[in-house]
Write a protein that holds these residues in place. Structure first.
Motif, PDB file in Angstrom:
ATOM      1  N   GLN A 103      -7.194 -23.542   7.217  1.00 48.94           N
ATOM      2  CA  GLN A 103      -6.627 -22.331   6.619  1.00 48.94           C
ATOM      3  C   GLN A 103      -6.500 -21.274   7.701  1.00 48.94           C
ATOM      4  OE1 GLN A 103      -9.567 -21.316   3.598  1.00 48.94           O
ATOM      5  NE2 GLN A 103     -10.093 -19.479   4.737  1.00 48.94           N
ATOM      6  N   VAL A 104      -5.563 -20.357   7.498  1.00 53.29           N
ATOM      7  CA  VAL A 104      -5.358 -19.272   8.447  1.00 53.29           C
ATOM      8  C   VAL A 104      -5.174 -17.976   7.673  1.00 53.29           C
ATOM      9  CG1 VAL A 104      -2.850 -19.617   8.624  1.00 53.29           C
ATOM     10  CG2 VAL A 104      -4.094 -18.534  10.495  1.00 53.29           C
ATOM     11  N   GLU A 105      -5.732 -16.901   8.217  1.00 58.05           N
ATOM     12  CA  GLU A 105      -5.588 -15.566   7.642  1.00 58.05           C
ATOM     13  C   GLU A 105      -5.001 -14.661   8.713  1.00 58.05           C
ATOM     14  OE1 GLU A 105      -9.394 -14.155   6.379  1.00 58.05           O
ATOM     15  OE2 GLU A 105      -9.777 -15.925   5.147  1.00 58.05           O
ATOM     16  N   PHE A 106      -3.892 -14.004   8.376  1.00 55.45           N
ATOM     17  CA  PHE A 106      -3.283 -13.058   9.306  1.00 55.45           C
ATOM     18  C   PHE A 106      -3.794 -11.664   9.024  1.00 55.45           C
ATOM     19  CE2 PHE A 106      -0.304 -16.549   9.529  1.00 55.45           C
ATOM     20  CZ  PHE A 106      -0.070 -16.612  10.889  1.00 55.45           C
ATOM     21  N   HIS A 107      -3.973 -10.901  10.087  1.00 57.78           N
ATOM     22  CA  HIS A 107      -4.436  -9.517   9.985  1.00 57.78           C
ATOM     23  C   HIS A 107      -3.464  -8.628  10.755  1.00 57.78           C
ATOM     24  CE1 HIS A 107      -8.202 -11.007   8.315  1.00 57.78           C
ATOM     25  NE2 HIS A 107      -8.168 -11.920   9.266  1.00 57.78           N
ATOM     26  N   ALA A 108      -2.193  -8.644  10.330  1.00 54.53           N
ATOM     27  CA  ALA A 108      -1.140  -7.909  11.027  1.00 54.53           C
ATOM     28  C   ALA A 108      -1.459  -6.419  11.065  1.00 54.53           C
ATOM     29  CB  ALA A 108       0.196  -8.150  10.338  1.00 54.53           C
ATOM     30  N   GLN A 109      -0.988  -5.783  12.132  1.00 58.49           N
ATOM     31  CA  GLN A 109      -1.249  -4.369  12.355  1.00 58.49           C
ATOM     32  C   GLN A 109       0.000  -3.531  12.070  1.00 58.49           C
ATOM     33  OE1 GLN A 109      -4.482  -3.488  13.343  1.00 58.49           O
ATOM     34  NE2 GLN A 109      -4.789  -5.663  12.935  1.00 58.49           N
ATOM     35  N   GLY A 110      -0.208  -2.292  11.661  1.00 56.29           N
ATOM     36  CA  GLY A 110       0.880  -1.330  11.481  1.00 56.29           C
ATOM     37  C   GLY A 110       1.953  -1.822  10.530  1.00 56.29           C
ATOM     38  N   LEU A 111       3.203  -1.577  10.904  1.00 57.39           N
ATOM     39  CA  LEU A 111       4.335  -1.982  10.066  1.00 57.39           C
ATOM     40  C   LEU A 111       4.451  -3.491   9.922  1.00 57.39           C
ATOM     41  CD1 LEU A 111       7.056   0.541  11.264  1.00 57.39           C
ATOM     42  CD2 LEU A 111       5.807   0.562   9.103  1.00 57.39           C
ATOM     43  N   TRP A 112       3.845  -4.222  10.851  1.00 58.31           N
ATOM     44  CA  TRP A 112       3.911  -5.684  10.796  1.00 58.31           C
ATOM     45  C   TRP A 112       3.168  -6.247   9.589  1.00 58.31           C
ATOM     46  CZ3 TRP A 112       7.504  -8.009  13.401  1.00 58.31           C
ATOM     47  CH2 TRP A 112       8.000  -7.424  14.546  1.00 58.31           C
ATOM     48  N   LYS A 113       2.326  -5.435   8.969  1.00 57.34           N
ATOM     49  CA  LYS A 113       1.619  -5.892   7.757  1.00 57.34           C
ATOM     50  C   LYS A 113       2.607  -6.335   6.680  1.00 57.34           C
ATOM     51  CE  LYS A 113      -2.627  -3.241   8.166  1.00 57.34           C
ATOM     52  NZ  LYS A 113      -3.499  -2.246   7.548  1.00 57.34           N
ATOM     53  N   VAL A 114       3.760  -5.695   6.655  1.00 57.76           N
ATOM     54  CA  VAL A 114       4.797  -6.038   5.678  1.00 57.76           C
ATOM     55  C   VAL A 114       5.245  -7.483   5.856  1.00 57.76           C
ATOM     56  CG1 VAL A 114       7.152  -5.496   4.929  1.00 57.76           C
ATOM     57  CG2 VAL A 114       5.582  -3.653   5.548  1.00 57.76           C
ATOM     58  N   PHE A 115       5.233  -7.960   7.107  1.00 57.71           N
ATOM     59  CA  PHE A 115       5.714  -9.307   7.404  1.00 57.71           C
ATOM     60  C   PHE A 115       4.638 -10.382   7.291  1.00 57.71           C
ATOM     61  CE2 PHE A 115       8.600  -6.482   9.734  1.00 57.71           C
ATOM     62  CZ  PHE A 115       9.808  -6.879   9.153  1.00 57.71           C
ATOM     63  N   PRO A 117       2.966 -11.750   4.771  1.00 60.63           N
ATOM     64  CA  PRO A 117       3.201 -12.834   3.817  1.00 60.63           C
ATOM     65  C   PRO A 117       4.299 -13.801   4.273  1.00 60.63           C
ATOM     66  CG  PRO A 117       3.035 -10.730   2.671  1.00 60.63           C
ATOM     67  CD  PRO A 117       3.097 -10.432   4.144  1.00 60.63           C
ATOM     68  N   LEU A 118       5.325 -13.287   4.924  1.00 57.76           N
ATOM     69  CA  LEU A 118       6.395 -14.152   5.427  1.00 57.76           C
ATOM     70  C   LEU A 118       5.893 -15.029   6.571  1.00 57.76           C
ATOM     71  CD1 LEU A 118       9.386 -11.643   5.403  1.00 57.76           C
ATOM     72  CD2 LEU A 118       8.930 -13.506   3.796  1.00 57.76           C
ATOM     73  N   LEU A 119       5.073 -14.448   7.433  1.00 60.87           N
ATOM     74  CA  LEU A 119       4.493 -15.227   8.521  1.00 60.87           C
ATOM     75  C   LEU A 119       3.632 -16.359   7.987  1.00 60.87           C
ATOM     76  CD1 LEU A 119       3.416 -12.603  11.184  1.00 60.87           C
ATOM     77  CD2 LEU A 119       5.053 -14.444  11.461  1.00 60.87           C
ATOM     78  N   LEU A 120       2.855 -16.060   6.970  1.00 61.22           N
ATOM     79  CA  LEU A 120       2.001 -17.091   6.386  1.00 61.22           C
ATOM     80  C   LEU A 120       2.840 -18.235   5.822  1.00 61.22           C
ATOM     81  CD1 LEU A 120      -0.878 -17.893   5.872  1.00 61.22           C
ATOM     82  CD2 LEU A 120      -0.802 -16.640   3.727  1.00 61.22           C
ATOM     83  N   ILE A 121       3.915 -17.904   5.132  1.00 58.40           N
ATOM     84  CA  ILE A 121       4.821 -18.935   4.594  1.00 58.40           C
ATOM     85  C   ILE A 121       5.408 -19.758   5.737  1.00 58.40           C
ATOM     86  CG2 ILE A 121       7.039 -19.294   3.435  1.00 58.40           C
ATOM     87  CD1 ILE A 121       6.281 -16.833   1.664  1.00 58.40           C
ATOM     88  N   PHE A 122       5.864 -19.069   6.788  1.00 56.36           N
ATOM     89  CA  PHE A 122       6.452 -19.763   7.929  1.00 56.36           C
ATOM     90  C   PHE A 122       5.437 -20.701   8.579  1.00 56.36           C
ATOM     91  CE2 PHE A 122       7.040 -19.954  12.548  1.00 56.36           C
ATOM     92  CZ  PHE A 122       8.248 -20.624  12.596  1.00 56.36           C
ATOM     93  N   PHE A 123       4.236 -20.200   8.857  1.00 53.15           N
ATOM     94  CA  PHE A 123       3.245 -21.026   9.543  1.00 53.15           C
ATOM     95  C   PHE A 123       2.751 -22.173   8.675  1.00 53.15           C
ATOM     96  CE2 PHE A 123       3.094 -17.472  12.520  1.00 53.15           C
ATOM     97  CZ  PHE A 123       3.200 -18.193  13.704  1.00 53.15           C
ATOM     98  N   ARG A 124       2.676 -21.960   7.377  1.00 53.81           N
ATOM     99  CA  ARG A 124       2.303 -23.088   6.498  1.00 53.81           C
ATOM    100  C   ARG A 124       3.367 -24.171   6.538  1.00 53.81           C
ATOM    101  NH1 ARG A 124      -0.545 -20.167   1.452  1.00 53.81           N
ATOM    102  NH2 ARG A 124      -2.669 -20.397   2.224  1.00 53.81           N
ATOM    103  N   SER A 125       4.649 -23.760   6.549  1.00 51.86           N
ATOM    104  CA  SER A 125       5.722 -24.759   6.605  1.00 51.86           C
ATOM    105  C   SER A 125       5.699 -25.483   7.945  1.00 51.86           C
ATOM    106  CB  SER A 125       7.088 -24.112   6.362  1.00 51.86           C
ATOM    107  OG  SER A 125       7.470 -23.316   7.466  1.00 51.86           O
ATOM    108  N   GLN A 126       5.332 -24.791   9.016  1.00 50.66           N
ATOM    109  CA  GLN A 126       5.276 -25.397  10.340  1.00 50.66           C
ATOM    110  C   GLN A 126       4.024 -26.243  10.555  1.00 50.66           C
ATOM    111  OE1 GLN A 126       7.639 -25.263  12.955  1.00 50.66           O
ATOM    112  NE2 GLN A 126       8.806 -24.649  11.164  1.00 50.66           N
ATOM    113  N   SER A 127       2.963 -25.951   9.812  1.00 43.27           N
ATOM    114  CA  SER A 127       1.696 -26.638  10.078  1.00 43.27           C
ATOM    115  C   SER A 127       1.785 -28.136   9.840  1.00 43.27           C
ATOM    116  CB  SER A 127       0.556 -26.023   9.272  1.00 43.27           C
ATOM    117  OG  SER A 127       0.688 -26.291   7.911  1.00 43.27           O
TER     118      SER A 127
END
Length: 146
Positions: A103-115, A117-127
């Motif tokens: 499992q992976v948890e992202f802790h994006a900073q600043g405005l990147w926090k908005v992204f 959930p999208l990063l998590l979807i992308f990385f799960r599809s790539q995993s």
């Protein structure tokens, strides 16, 4: 945790290869360089330098081992300024070799926090593809356990 892969090799060999991030450049698609930058054997506090290239951007960062339970589990943190993350891998023996959960948890900073959930979807599809590549690489070569 997500089921990631079954590898037809002994647990000790799989754990040793995966937890040594100097090997990441061989099986993780966005990593072009990886090397250990701390001294001693791999364990809690070990650090690696990782260089990624994605979407035309080259980024250098560090990975640090947070938890290290040989042949059982492994947790590490990616110390990227924009997309820090914590990943946990759990290893278990199967009749044919080794199973990896993760499992992976992202802790994006600043405005990147908005992204995040999208990063998590992308990385799960790539995993699935990434760990399929790990399986192929490990099962293609002869590995020796010590």
């Amino acid at each position: 945790m997500d089921d990631l892969v079954d590898i037809n090799l002994p647990l000790q060999a799989v754990f040793a290869y995966v937890t040594d991030h100097a090997n990441d450049k061989y099986w993780k698609p966005f990593i072009t360089e990886s090397r250990k930058i701390s001294t001693g054997i791999i364990g809690v506090g070990t650090r690696f330098e990782i260089v990624t290239v994605a979407w035309g951007y080259r980024r250098a960062g560090e990975v640090e081992v947070l938890e290290y339970e040989p042949y059982n589990s492994y947790t590490y943190r990616g110390n990227d300024e924009l997309f820090p993350f914590v990943a946990t891998l759990a290893f278990s023996t199967t009749p044919s070799g080794t199973h990896i959960h993760g499992q992976v948890e992202f802790h994006a900073q600043g405005l990147w926090k908005v992204f995040a959930p999208l990063l998590l979807i992308f990385f799960r599809s790539q995993s699935k593809q990434t760990f399929a590549r790990l399986k192929q690489i490990m099962e293609t070569f002869e590995w020796k356990t010590t």
